[in-house]
Write a protein that holds these residues in place. Structure first.
Motif, mmCIF file in Angstrom:
data_model
loop_
_atom_site.group_PDB
_atom_site.id
_atom_site.type_symbol
_atom_site.label_atom_id
_atom_site.label_comp_id
_atom_site.label_asym_id
_atom_site.label_seq_id
_atom_site.Cartn_x
_atom_site.Cartn_y
_atom_site.Cartn_z
ATOM 1 N N HIS A 30 12.784 -8.403 -6.386
ATOM 2 C CA HIS A 30 13.475 -7.804 -7.520
ATOM 3 C C HIS A 30 12.950 -6.399 -7.778
ATOM 4 N N ASP A 31 13.840 -5.523 -8.188
ATOM 5 C CA ASP A 31 13.491 -4.167 -8.604
ATOM 6 C C ASP A 31 12.823 -4.241 -9.970
ATOM 7 N N TYR A 32 11.588 -3.771 -10.059
ATOM 8 C CA TYR A 32 10.858 -3.878 -11.316
ATOM 9 C C TYR A 32 11.511 -3.063 -12.433
ATOM 10 N N ARG A 33 12.320 -2.071 -12.086
ATOM 11 C CA ARG A 33 12.967 -1.254 -13.120
ATOM 12 C C ARG A 33 14.103 -2.004 -13.811
ATOM 13 N N THR A 34 14.710 -2.945 -13.132
ATOM 14 C CA THR A 34 15.854 -3.660 -13.701
ATOM 15 C C THR A 34 15.577 -5.129 -13.969
ATOM 16 N N ARG B 154 3.302 -8.795 -8.555
ATOM 17 C CA ARG B 154 3.759 -7.576 -9.231
ATOM 18 C C ARG B 154 3.116 -6.373 -8.539
ATOM 19 N N GLY B 155 3.948 -5.413 -8.114
ATOM 20 C CA GLY B 155 3.449 -4.317 -7.285
ATOM 21 C C GLY B 155 3.383 -4.747 -5.838
ATOM 22 N N ALA B 156 4.430 -5.450 -5.384
ATOM 23 C CA ALA B 156 4.384 -6.137 -4.090
ATOM 24 C C ALA B 156 4.433 -5.209 -2.894
ATOM 25 N N ALA B 157 4.826 -3.952 -3.067
ATOM 26 C CA ALA B 157 4.888 -3.039 -1.929
ATOM 27 C C ALA B 157 3.613 -2.233 -1.746
ATOM 28 N N GLY B 158 2.680 -2.331 -2.671
ATOM 29 C CA GLY B 158 1.440 -1.574 -2.576
ATOM 30 C C GLY B 158 0.445 -2.204 -1.621
ATOM 31 N N GLY B 159 -0.768 -1.680 -1.616
ATOM 32 C CA GLY B 159 -1.777 -2.155 -0.681
ATOM 33 C C GLY B 159 -2.098 -3.624 -0.843
ATOM 34 N N VAL B 160 -2.560 -4.021 -2.030
ATOM 35 C CA VAL B 160 -2.887 -5.425 -2.272
ATOM 36 C C VAL B 160 -1.628 -6.273 -2.299
ATOM 37 N N GLY B 161 -0.590 -5.771 -2.963
ATOM 38 C CA GLY B 161 0.629 -6.557 -3.091
ATOM 39 C C GLY B 161 1.261 -6.918 -1.768
ATOM 40 N N SER B 162 1.291 -5.980 -0.828
ATOM 41 C CA SER B 162 1.911 -6.259 0.472
ATOM 42 C C SER B 162 1.143 -7.320 1.250
ATOM 43 N N VAL B 163 -0.164 -7.388 1.063
ATOM 44 C CA VAL B 163 -0.951 -8.455 1.682
ATOM 45 C C VAL B 163 -0.737 -9.767 0.937
ATOM 46 N N ALA B 164 -0.670 -9.703 -0.404
ATOM 47 C CA ALA B 164 -0.520 -10.919 -1.205
ATOM 48 C C ALA B 164 0.797 -11.631 -0.904
ATOM 49 N N ALA C 99 8.693 -11.326 -5.399
ATOM 50 C CA ALA C 99 8.075 -10.002 -5.343
ATOM 51 C C ALA C 99 8.776 -9.050 -6.288
ATOM 52 N N LEU C 100 7.982 -8.286 -7.040
ATOM 53 C CA LEU C 100 8.486 -7.184 -7.851
ATOM 54 C C LEU C 100 8.055 -5.884 -7.195
ATOM 55 N N ALA C 101 9.008 -5.010 -6.910
ATOM 56 C CA ALA C 101 8.712 -3.736 -6.257
ATOM 57 C C ALA C 101 9.811 -2.750 -6.596
ATOM 58 N N GLY C 102 9.634 -1.504 -6.161
ATOM 59 C CA GLY C 102 10.670 -0.502 -6.335
ATOM 60 C C GLY C 102 11.874 -0.813 -5.469
#
Length: 319
Positions: free
Chosen positions: A196-200, A154-164, A177-180
């Motif tokens: 998946h888009d976390y908004r939908t 969750r938050g896959a495009a951020g700093g930690v998420g992109s590494v995870a 992955a959940l991201a924008g």
């Protein structure tokens, strides 16, 4: 005494509180090395610190400094240090609870460093030390992720998420992955099997999972509900305005039921930085950089992160 450039702030407040000033250049004391910082990067906790949400840790003494990630080269070796030499390329972080990597030089104990990965320039490398070791600790050490398991980031495009996302693939997991919406192509490129888009796509539309890595800090109970029996979840983010609520949820989850939520206070040292460098050299993890700013642009980086939509890290080039 010679001086160096450094990013400072004299009050808690908005990103505009940050400015480039000067401080005395440090020296390497006994058991320390002096690193000429080529680059650092901005992590989420530093935004909360600058805004005054972590006063119990940061205190009220000013000026204060910022940034913890270090990527640079050894400029001076203090007494009692034998395994590092002037000119060595290193990366790491300032000791836990301290800041100051947004500067031309920083003095740290060698345990806070390892050799930087070969084949990656130091500016790009600066995007990884804290987020990379956090992902390793969360997935490998706390969750114990195994090949074939289903992982939600969750938050896959951020700093930690992109590494995870990358590390989950390297460990053999099926990664969701959940991201924008604008970052879905990015996380797929990083290795996500599903994006998946976390908004939908809220928690009711997902699952089950063997493991969940949460980098957002909200709706924890709903995402915990996606875990299969015996599933494991790590949350590395919390609402700085409601820390006790977050902490209470973590504690209760460890006492009741099989779907446990874990948290940890990161304190990476030499071994973890060396492990991260090995993943990078194998090609399993690569830096993901949103923007590279000059030292005077730390405030701009903070503003961009607070606006959201970050893809990877905001890096601060010093040299």
């Amino acid at each position: 005494m010679s001086e160096m450039r450094a990013v400072l702030y004299d009050r808690y407040g908005p990103p505009e509180a940050l400015y480039e000033g000067t401080l005395p250049k440090p020296v390497a004391g006994s058991g320390e090395v002096l690193v000429r910082v080529h680059a650092t990067s901005v992590n989420g906790g530093e935004l909360s610190g600058r805004a005054g949400k972590l006063k119990l840790v940061t205190g009220r003494k000013f000026p204060q400094r910022t940034c913890v990630d270090i990527a640079g080269e050894i400029a001076e070796v203090g007494p009692s240090v034998s395994h590092l030499a002037v000119g060595d390329r290193v990366w790491g972080a300032t000791p836990r609870g301290t800041f100051g990597a947004a500067a031309e030089f920083v003095a740290v104990p060698p345990r806070q460093l390892s050799f930087a990965p070969e084949g990656v320039d130091l500016v790009r490398a600066a995007a990884l030390p804290i987020v990379g070791t956090t992902a390793i600790t969360a997935l490998r050490d706390k969750i114990g992720l195994r090949s074939g398991e289903r992982l939600l980031v969750r938050g896959a495009a951020g700093g930690v998420g992109s590494v995870a996302v990358q590390l989950g693939q390297a460990l053999g997991a099926h990664v969701t992955a959940l991201a924008g919406a604008k970052a879905l192509d990015l996380v797929r490129e990083l290795g996500a099997d599903e994006a998946h888009d976390y908004r939908t796509s809220g928690p009711t539309a997902l699952g089950p999972f063997d493991a969940v890595l949460d980098t957002v800090g909200t709706e924890l109970d709903a995402y915990r509900g996606l875990l299969s029996p015996g599933g494991r979840m790590v949350s590395i983010a919390f609402d700085a305005d409601r820390p006790l609520s977050w902490l209470g949820f973590i504690l209760l989850s460890t006492l009741h039921g099989s779907r446990r939520v874990r948290a940890f206070s990161g304190n990476p040292t030499h071994e973890l930085f060396a492990d991260l460098a090995a993943y990078v050299e194998k090609g399993a993890i690569q830096p993901v950089i949103d923007t590279v700013h000059p030292l005077s642009g730390v405030g701009e980086a903070h503003r961009a992160m607070e606006a959201g939509g970050v893809r990877g890290k905001h890096v601060i080039q010093v040299v």
